[in-house]
Structure formats: structure tokens, C-alpha cells
Design an enzyme around this catalytic site. Sequence first.
Site, PDB file in Angstrom:
ATOM      1  N   SER A 297       0.842  -1.198   0.000  1.00  0.00           N
ATOM      2  CA  SER A 297       0.000   0.000   0.000  1.00  0.00           C
ATOM      3  C   SER A 297       0.879   1.251   0.000  1.00  0.00           C
ATOM      4  CB  SER A 297      -0.957  -0.044   1.194  1.00  0.00           C
ATOM      5  OG  SER A 297      -1.989   0.898   1.037  1.00  0.00           O
TER       6      SER A 297
ATOM      7  N   ASP B 264      -8.741  -4.916  -5.955  1.00  0.00           N
ATOM      8  CA  ASP B 264      -8.296  -3.801  -5.115  1.00  0.00           C
ATOM      9  C   ASP B 264      -8.724  -2.506  -5.790  1.00  0.00           C
ATOM     10  OD1 ASP B 264      -7.089  -1.946  -3.538  1.00  0.00           O
ATOM     11  OD2 ASP B 264      -5.056  -2.733  -3.735  1.00  0.00           O
TER      12      ASP B 264
ATOM     13  N   HIS C   9      -7.349  -5.509  -1.538  1.00  0.00           N
ATOM     14  CA  HIS C   9      -6.113  -4.879  -1.077  1.00  0.00           C
ATOM     15  C   HIS C   9      -5.294  -5.845  -0.215  1.00  0.00           C
ATOM     16  CE1 HIS C   9      -3.807  -1.222  -0.857  1.00  0.00           C
ATOM     17  NE2 HIS C   9      -3.864  -1.131   0.457  1.00  0.00           N
TER      18      HIS C   9
END
Length: 633
Positions: free
Chosen positions: A492, A578, A610
Site C-alpha cells: 500500500s 483492489d 487490497h
Amino acid sequence: MKKVVVTTLIMMSLNAIGQNVMSPELLWKLGRVTPLGLSKDEKNIVYKVSTPSVADNKSTSKLYIIPVNGGNATEIKDTKDVLKDKNISPDGKFVVYNEEVKIEKVLGKDFYPSLDKSDAQIYNGLDYRHWDTWNEGKFNHVFYKENKDGAKGTDIMKGETFDSPQKPFGGDEDYIWSPDSKSILYVCKKKAGTDYAISTNTNIYEYNLETQKTTNKTEDNLGYDTAPQFSPTGNLSWLQMKRDGYESDKNDIIVEFKGIKTNLTANWDGTVDNFIWSKDGKTVFFVAPIDGTKQLFSVNFPGLTKIAINVRQLTNGDFDVNDLVGFSGDDIIVTRTDMNHAGEIYSYNLKKNTWKQISNINTETYKTLTLSKTEKRYVTTTDGKKMLVWVILPPNFDASKKYPTLLFCQGGPQSPLTQSYSFRWNFSLMAAKGYVVVAPNRRGMPGHGVEWNEQISKDWGGQVMDDYLSAIDDVSKESYVDKSRLGCVGASYGGYSVFYLAGIHKNRFKTFIAHDGVFNTVSMLGTTEEVFFNNWDFGGAYWEKDNAVAQKAYTTFNPATLVQNWNKPILIFQGGKDFRVPIGQGQEAFQAAQLRGIKSRFVYFPDENHWVLKPQNAQVWQGEFFKWLDETL
């Protein structure tokens, strides 16, 4: 002679057991605890244990009950007869629940009923997809009905194009009964389409059963209002962030008493995770990040008196306090983790300041393992601040040897890096594979004061990058670090950090691994779903040419502009579902690496968001992660 042989064999056997270390396969056999609450008589704790099965590619769950003082856990079939049901009104007459309701026309067949095989989707605003699902015109609504079989439910949000519980992660904690059973309070962001995507302004609404009128209890606040609960003396309380569009704002505890709202944590330099009231309604206990851990705190509630509000840290140690379950005498029941141990249920005695482990879901497994060692160190940053850095050392660590070392870049960007236990980015597992892990509490993390927490916004490629390099450079001075074998990994915002550091590292690192990382800040703004996040952290849009802060985010702080400097192998993971950091980010990064002739690999999970949640995909992830390190480090 036989005695000696037998004894030797036993010792060899015990020694072999002691030398076992964590593996990806074992990690995904561990039970995962979820506390459900105290039993009706408050003598037992009710909890659920989920255990993944790689063979079946799913998890199964069992329910248990265990005495609050510890002892043997007993499996139960359901919680109906043992657990208090918060969704039943205090007078027992009604039950509150939620259902998804189809309201808007979105699908092609909604507009053209005769074309029932059409899979078209038609949108007039943003929020057309969120996290990992597309908006099909369905919304979570709160209902109530009489507490009897066959009763018909009433939708208290009838016709509204809003969600309660909040999507994607909200549950029945998003709605509660008033103590007099006359109203229902619920959390909702009453915005739709593009307005929804650019705002964090949730509010707490009160629906009166008699008048059928709804009142906004937090209309004066423009940021998040969440987690409503009443104190034992009937005072409404909740968590509040002040600024709209800022998802990582300071989270405070608010209490309403006789029409006056009091912020109990306004003058405390921290942010609250979750909270629970004492039985007498005079104290709030809460969890908050502090110095690389999560600890238990308390704050008194003075009402309208002039008694000073005092926040106190109650626990301290290299562990995280997580869930707050309830009270038993002088004990508060919580869950606890550390980097070597998945969550277990504990009690903490508030008078004696002592801990007791209640559940032992994975205790026997951990007894067979040699575990890693975690060390705290404080590194001086380039601007003269002290930064906490976790260093995780391999099992059976030998300081006379040299170890390959990984810089771990945390996501968020404002998520705490504490003594949590991950089933993917598991430090104990990385260490068990023979790697030293360097995990800095770099700029942007809560637990080191609000100023430290906020500094990263609009400065993604600035001071925080110096923090990363300060951490790895400092630990690399240790004789046990092989400076010729440094890797950089993260997901991320941590993936963004990997992409960015790959362009500025000046040959510090030999290899990189990024999972669902932001690669191109321009296309990120154009495809992510929670636009408020980019607006806040990037400072605006890329087309705002007169906005110097935003322009820096889309040029200087854009990893895509640094690819000409990439010179080391890179592994890129990407989830197909995601929508927070969409697939194009990973594709762009991989394509850039390939076209530059850099050794690179793209591992794509079409059905993951994600995160990586399916057991077999998780094993593939671990396999590819460590295979890449074997190949390149």
C-alpha cells in the site's frame, strides 16, 4: 547404558522440537480469536475461533465459552442462551438489525427490463465502486421489529441512498438502542455519488420509534463520528474526528451530558482506537498507539463539575492491547498480541497491574517453536528527531554471523507499526527464514504525538523517505548486518515507498518487493474510490496548476517519474479486486520495469482485494515472496 541412550534420544528429540521455527504452512494453521463478549451472568467469556484450511481454501469457525478467571474452554453450538444480545431493546420488546435494500437503478436491466442478459452498469457520479465491490444500487439499512416470531420489520432509512452499517467494514456496532428503548442511534454518511467519495463526514443519527423522526446528533462536526455507545448512567458517547476528508485525524472521545458535549481527550497528544465505559460510568478505558505499541489508557468523566480531566496510561510493554471485551471484578478483559504471538484473550487487574492469559488457542504450537527476538532502538532522523525502530532478529540469533536484512515499509500511510500479528507481513516468519527485519516508526505513524502523525500528509516523498534511510543506515552499522544483502519490502503506502526508494536508494538495496503499492500518483487520483484520501494527502488534483503542494505530489513525489533510476530487481504483487490501489498501479510499475530491462515479476491475484484472504492464495504469496528473496538477495 540403556538409560544414557534413552536420555540422549529424549534430549535430541526435545532439542529438535526447540529448533522448529515458524513456516508459511504453520502460520495458516493457527487459530484466530474473535471475542464476542461476556456471558449473561458475566462469569464466562464467549469467543469464536476461525481456523483456515489450505486444502479446502476456506476457514471454519467454532464457538467457545471459558470462565473469566481462566480454565478449560468448552465448545458451544450457538450463543443464543449464553450471550447478551445488544440488538434487543433494553425493555425486551424490539430487536434491531440490518438488511441490504435495492433502491437505485444502476444495472442495464434495471433501465431496460427486456434486456435481462445485459451486464451493463450506468453511473452518474462517483462511489460507483468501493473497496472490492461495485455499486449495484443496494444499500445497508437499519430495521427494527417486535421481538417475536413472524414480526414484520420497519426500515428506519426507507428510500435513502445511504449505508448503515457503513461499507465496507461496518457491522452491528454502527447502531445501538437508547437506554429507554424509545430510539435507535446509528452511524451514517448521508452523502451520495461524488459527494460521498470526497467526504468523511459520517454522523450519528437518532430515530424516534414513536414520532418516526430522525435527528442528526453530530451535525456540528464535519469529520468522522463513529462508535456510539451509552455509558451505564445513560450518557451518549462516541469517537470523533474534526476535519472532513481527513481519515487519519486525531480520534477523540466525546461525551454528551445534559446537552453539553465534552471532549475527554482534547488535551491529550494521541489518538483513540476504541473505548469502553467502567460499570459505574465514571471512567472510560480506551486503547491507543504509543511508542510502537498499543496500550490501555483511562480517562475520568467529570460531568459538569470542575474536576480536572486526567488521561492515564495503564499498561506498558512490548505487546499490543487490542479488543476491549468487558469487566469482571477488578479485571478488564482484552485481547493481546505481539510480533511472535497471534491474539489471545487476557485479563488485566486494574488494582494489582497484573496480567493473566485466559485463552490458549495457539499456546501449544508456540511452545514447539524457537521464536524471534524483537528489539527497540531509537534512531536520530535527519531533522534531529528520535525515531523508534523495531529490529526483529532471527531465532537462534548469532551476533557473530552476518544476516541479509529487510527494510519493512508500513502502509497507511498513517497506520501504526506496533506489536501486532499479521498473517501475511509476519515479522516472526521473515525472521524464521533467516532475515533481520528493520521496521521504523517513520513519520506519519500514530503513537508519537499528533504532529509526528500528521507530518506525512502532502509530503509522501519528503522527510519520511529520509526516515526510512536513516533507519536502515543506522541498523546497517551493526556487525551482524550484511550490507551487501539489503532488501526493501512493503504494501500500500509501503508499496509506494518501495517504488519511490527504488529510484533514490543510491544502491543501498539489492532487491525490492511491493504489494498493491501506489506507483503513479496521477492515475491513482483517477481510479481510486475514496477520493477524499488523495485530496487530503496529495493536497489537491493534478490539474490544479497553481497549487504548488499538489503539483509536487504529482511530479517530485511521483514514483513514476523516478523509473529512469531503477536498477535493481523488483517483485510486484497486485490484487484484481483492489479498488483502493487499483490494478493499473501494479501494471504500470511492472511494465516500466520490464521495458527498462530490469529483472521483475508480476504476481496477480484476480479475486483478491487490497489484502490476500484466501488460504491457498496466501500460500502462493508467501511462496513467491521468499522465492524472490532467495533469487535476488
